[in-house]
Design an enzyme around this catalytic site. Structure first.
Site, mmCIF file in Angstrom:
data_model
loop_
_atom_site.group_PDB
_atom_site.id
_atom_site.type_symbol
_atom_site.label_atom_id
_atom_site.label_comp_id
_atom_site.label_asym_id
_atom_site.label_seq_id
_atom_site.Cartn_x
_atom_site.Cartn_y
_atom_site.Cartn_z
ATOM 1 N N SER A 1 0.823 -1.206 0.000
ATOM 2 C CA SER A 1 0.000 0.000 0.000
ATOM 3 C C SER A 1 0.861 1.261 0.000
ATOM 4 O O SER A 1 1.913 1.316 0.638
ATOM 5 C CB SER A 1 -0.869 -0.010 1.262
ATOM 6 O OG SER A 1 -1.417 1.271 1.487
ATOM 7 N N TYR B 1 -2.080 5.281 -4.051
ATOM 8 C CA TYR B 1 -3.089 6.295 -3.769
ATOM 9 C C TYR B 1 -2.606 7.517 -4.536
ATOM 10 O O TYR B 1 -1.526 8.037 -4.271
ATOM 11 C CB TYR B 1 -3.207 6.567 -2.271
ATOM 12 C CG TYR B 1 -4.124 5.598 -1.561
ATOM 13 C CD1 TYR B 1 -5.359 5.269 -2.100
ATOM 14 C CD2 TYR B 1 -3.754 5.017 -0.352
ATOM 15 C CE1 TYR B 1 -6.204 4.378 -1.461
ATOM 16 C CE2 TYR B 1 -4.600 4.128 0.294
ATOM 17 C CZ TYR B 1 -5.820 3.820 -0.272
ATOM 18 O OH TYR B 1 -6.656 2.945 0.363
ATOM 19 N N THR C 1 -5.695 2.654 -6.942
ATOM 20 C CA THR C 1 -6.975 2.538 -6.240
ATOM 21 C C THR C 1 -7.827 3.767 -6.511
ATOM 22 O O THR C 1 -7.445 4.886 -6.172
ATOM 23 C CB THR C 1 -6.725 2.344 -4.733
ATOM 24 O OG1 THR C 1 -5.952 1.158 -4.581
ATOM 25 C CG2 THR C 1 -8.027 2.205 -3.963
ATOM 26 N N ARG D 1 -16.909 6.252 8.493
ATOM 27 C CA ARG D 1 -16.612 4.963 9.132
ATOM 28 C C ARG D 1 -16.855 5.060 10.635
ATOM 29 O O ARG D 1 -15.952 5.447 11.413
ATOM 30 C CB ARG D 1 -15.164 4.555 8.862
ATOM 31 C CG ARG D 1 -14.887 4.262 7.398
ATOM 32 C CD ARG D 1 -13.462 3.788 7.195
ATOM 33 N NE ARG D 1 -13.153 3.598 5.802
ATOM 34 C CZ ARG D 1 -11.917 3.457 5.318
ATOM 35 N NH1 ARG D 1 -10.885 3.472 6.137
ATOM 36 N NH2 ARG D 1 -11.719 3.292 4.037
ATOM 37 N N LYS E 1 -8.032 -0.488 -9.474
ATOM 38 C CA LYS E 1 -8.674 -1.189 -8.343
ATOM 39 C C LYS E 1 -9.903 -0.412 -7.894
ATOM 40 O O LYS E 1 -9.836 0.800 -7.684
ATOM 41 C CB LYS E 1 -7.669 -1.320 -7.194
ATOM 42 C CG LYS E 1 -8.208 -2.012 -5.952
ATOM 43 C CD LYS E 1 -7.079 -2.323 -4.976
ATOM 44 C CE LYS E 1 -7.557 -3.037 -3.735
ATOM 45 N NZ LYS E 1 -8.136 -2.151 -2.731
ATOM 46 N N HIS F 1 -13.481 -2.287 -1.849
ATOM 47 C CA HIS F 1 -12.599 -1.920 -0.743
ATOM 48 C C HIS F 1 -13.046 -2.611 0.551
ATOM 49 O O HIS F 1 -12.966 -2.049 1.641
ATOM 50 C CB HIS F 1 -12.585 -0.401 -0.570
ATOM 51 C CG HIS F 1 -11.271 0.185 -0.132
ATOM 52 N ND1 HIS F 1 -10.478 0.930 -0.959
ATOM 53 C CD2 HIS F 1 -10.621 0.154 1.058
ATOM 54 C CE1 HIS F 1 -9.400 1.348 -0.292
ATOM 55 N NE2 HIS F 1 -9.463 0.885 0.931
ATOM 56 N N ARG G 1 -15.549 -0.716 2.773
ATOM 57 C CA ARG G 1 -15.067 0.382 3.613
ATOM 58 C C ARG G 1 -15.350 1.748 3.017
ATOM 59 O O ARG G 1 -15.094 2.760 3.643
ATOM 60 C CB ARG G 1 -13.553 0.233 3.823
ATOM 61 C CG ARG G 1 -13.187 -1.031 4.536
ATOM 62 C CD ARG G 1 -11.714 -1.366 4.401
ATOM 63 N NE ARG G 1 -10.820 -0.472 5.105
ATOM 64 C CZ ARG G 1 -10.588 -0.498 6.403
ATOM 65 N NH1 ARG G 1 -11.222 -1.379 7.152
ATOM 66 N NH2 ARG G 1 -9.741 0.339 6.962
ATOM 67 N N ASP H 1 -11.457 -8.739 -5.241
ATOM 68 C CA ASP H 1 -11.390 -8.872 -3.784
ATOM 69 C C ASP H 1 -12.676 -8.355 -3.169
ATOM 70 O O ASP H 1 -13.589 -7.915 -3.868
ATOM 71 C CB ASP H 1 -10.154 -8.182 -3.181
ATOM 72 C CG ASP H 1 -10.228 -6.651 -3.122
ATOM 73 O OD1 ASP H 1 -11.326 -6.071 -3.010
ATOM 74 O OD2 ASP H 1 -9.143 -6.036 -3.181
ATOM 75 N N GLY I 1 -7.590 -9.911 1.703
ATOM 76 C CA GLY I 1 -7.458 -8.706 2.517
ATOM 77 C C GLY I 1 -7.389 -8.999 3.998
ATOM 78 O O GLY I 1 -6.388 -9.511 4.519
HETATM 79 C C1 LIG Z 1 -7.347 -2.121 7.310
HETATM 80 C C2 LIG Z 1 -7.460 -2.032 5.823
HETATM 81 C C3 LIG Z 1 -6.626 -1.156 5.149
HETATM 82 C C4 LIG Z 1 -6.688 -1.084 3.761
HETATM 83 N N1 LIG Z 1 -5.814 -0.269 3.105
HETATM 84 C C5 LIG Z 1 -5.849 -0.217 1.761
HETATM 85 C C6 LIG Z 1 -4.915 0.570 1.059
HETATM 86 O O1 LIG Z 1 -4.048 1.191 1.649
HETATM 87 N N2 LIG Z 1 -5.011 0.616 -0.293
HETATM 88 C C7 LIG Z 1 -5.964 -0.092 -0.979
HETATM 89 O O2 LIG Z 1 -6.028 -0.017 -2.206
HETATM 90 N N3 LIG Z 1 -6.857 -0.860 -0.328
HETATM 91 C C8 LIG Z 1 -6.812 -0.946 1.006
HETATM 92 N N4 LIG Z 1 -7.690 -1.757 1.662
HETATM 93 C C9 LIG Z 1 -8.636 -2.566 0.884
HETATM 94 C C10 LIG Z 1 -8.029 -3.927 0.517
HETATM 95 O O3 LIG Z 1 -7.022 -3.798 -0.443
HETATM 96 C C11 LIG Z 1 -9.115 -4.856 -0.052
HETATM 97 O O4 LIG Z 1 -9.761 -4.214 -1.113
HETATM 98 C C12 LIG Z 1 -10.132 -5.253 1.019
HETATM 99 O O5 LIG Z 1 -9.483 -5.567 2.220
HETATM 100 C C13 LIG Z 1 -10.956 -6.431 0.552
HETATM 101 O O6 LIG Z 1 -11.977 -6.698 1.456
HETATM 102 P P1 LIG Z 1 -11.888 -7.915 2.528
HETATM 103 O O7 LIG Z 1 -10.653 -7.698 3.318
HETATM 104 O O8 LIG Z 1 -13.117 -7.771 3.364
HETATM 105 O O9 LIG Z 1 -11.856 -9.187 1.751
HETATM 106 C C14 LIG Z 1 -7.631 -1.861 3.046
HETATM 107 C C15 LIG Z 1 -8.445 -2.749 3.736
HETATM 108 C C16 LIG Z 1 -8.363 -2.850 5.113
HETATM 109 C C17 LIG Z 1 -9.230 -3.850 5.815
#
Ligand SMILES: Cc1cc2nc3c(=O)[nH]c(=O)nc-3n(C[C@H](O)[C@H](O)[C@H](O)COP(=O)(O)O)c2cc1C
Length: 389
Positions: A128, A152, A178, A187, A260, A284, A287, A315, A338
């Site tokens: 990331s 990002y 992303t 959130r 993404k 994501h 989220r 994902d 993830g």
């Molecule tokens: C704590 C956390 C931090 C994340 N940080 C990033 C990030 O920095 N960049 C990004 O593209 N996605 C980020 N994601 C999203 C993940 O890449 C991924 O899309 C997501 O975790 C998939 O959902 P799942 O974990 O419920 O399967 C983050 C997810 C979580 C849970």
């Protein structure tokens, strides 16, 4: 060499002859609750939490659960090969670790431990932009492991350009951009605790170590960390970006580029038109947009629209081997894992991440075999039925 992922099962049973049992559960859906018990509410809320009421995260799981596998018999699954070709790279299984920022809130060994675990298992690690460790250090930990960089896309062009240059020279081969985070979503779990690690300078390592970022500061980061944080907040994301801006990334990155956060087939077609090499169908992990379409519900339409023209990755909701099976049957070429690996890291560092990868792939391998498939290549929509919602 073909890996026999399912053999992990026998390894566990054989170790059991000496009384040993796995340190972490092999049902990966249990990790979240264990993490809740062992880590503080801030970090756990940040990782487990979602946008709004969490409805999208629940929908992600429900959309996978609702699809059921229809196993086939007598199809010689004795020899199996899980390897796939993705973005011009040969992977031992259709899996990569998703970009997750700020991993130091889960474990002090943070991203380097996750990268080492991925490399040890031969799985790509996606770092990331919001890493708590500078990308060069993560690259060193990853050694000759496959690594991809998640961007990002900052407001400041020079910082973006510098990130791309650094990532390239640190051996990151693919770029995941992303698109679903031009703003931070609402959130409640984080809001209720007023918990945002970036404001404490955690998850900003790539920025604070960046010469182009530093050039925008009146004083060095260590002399005025608050000013550095504010500078980061001001540039971190850019809600003003549009499709033509992708040309800038193409000019500054000569490897594969993957978008993404794609959920609509028309956006996937635009990715093709923009000369992109792949998309990640993702919300994501629920989220960003509460009330969003579940990622697995969006996947078949995107795969149908562009699956023959670029790599469709997936994902959001992958927890088990059968989830992987379903995502591939719905049209994904590979999946990103993830939260489960972040929990594995939190509970047992590098070993915890390796445990998670091995459980997931052993279960996937067994699910393939028991459903009549010798590899991911034969999976298709006919291998699933959809229960009515
Ligand atoms: C704590 C956390 C931090 C994340 N940080 C990033 C990030 O920095 N960049 C990004 O593209 N996605 C980020 N994601 C999203 C993940 O890449 C991924 O899309 C997501 O975790 C998939 O959902 P799942 O974990 O419920 O399967 C983050 C997810 C979580 C849970």
């Amino acid at each position: 060499m073909t890996r026999h992922w399912a053999d992990f099962q026998y390894e566990i049973y054989l170790n059991g002859m000496t009384g040993a049992v796995p340190r972490l559960p092999t049902d990966l859906t249990r990790l979240e609750q264990l993490t809740e018990q062992r880590l503080g509410p801030g970090p756990v809320g940040y990782v487990a939490g979602s946008a709004g009421t969490g409805s999208t995260a629940r929908a992600n799981r429900a959309a996978l659960e609702r699809r059921r596998i229809v196993p086939r018999m007598l199809r010689d699954v004795h020899e199996r090969d899980l390897s796939v070709e993705v973005l011009g790279r040969s992977l031992p299984a259709p899996l990569a670790l998703a970009p997750i920022g700020v991993l130091s809130i889960m474990h002090p060994d943070a991203e380097p431990a996750a990268a080492r675990a991925a490399a040890a298992q031969g799985v790509p690690f996606v770092l990331s932009s919001a890493s708590s460790t500078p990308m060069e250090q993560v690259a060193e930990a990853s050694g000759d492991g496959e690594r991809w960089f998640q961007l990002y896309w900052a407001k400041d062009r020079e910082v973006t350009r510098s990130f791309l240059t650094r990532a390239k020279s640190a051996g990151f081969t693919a770029l995941l951009v992303t698109l679903d985070t031009p703003l931070l979503a609402w959130r409640p779990r984080d809001l209720d605790q007023a918990y945002l690690p970036f404001l404490h300078g955690v998850g900003t390592a790539n920025y604070f170590s960046d010469p182009a970022f530093q050039a925008g500061l009146a004083k060095p980061v260590h002399e005025d960390p608050d000013a550095a944080v504010m500078h980061f907040v001001g540039m971190f994301a850019d809600p003003g970006k549009t499709w033509p801006d992708l040309a800038f990334l193409r000019e500054n990155w000569d490897g594969p580029i993957v978008l993404k956060g794609i959920l609509h087939p028309d956006d996937a077609r635009r990715a093709v038109d923009a000369g992109m090499d792949g998309v990640v169908v993702s919300n994501h992990g629920g989220r960003q947009v509460a009330g969003s379409v579940a990622a697995a519900d969006a996947l078949p339409r995107v795969a149908e629209a562009v699956g023959d023209r670029l790599a469709v990755l997936f994902d959001s909701g992958i927890r088990t081997g059968d989830d992987m099976f379903k995502a591939l049957a719905l049209g994904a070429r590979a999946v990103l894992l993830g939260r489960p690996y972040a929990y594995g890291l939190g509970l047992d560092g590098q070993a915890g991440v390796e445990h998670v990868i091995r459980c997931l792939l052993a279960e996937f391998d067994l699910t393939l075999a028991l459903s009549g498939h010798a590899g991911p290549g034969t999976l298709g929509i006919d291998d699933l039925i959809e229960e009515s919602a």
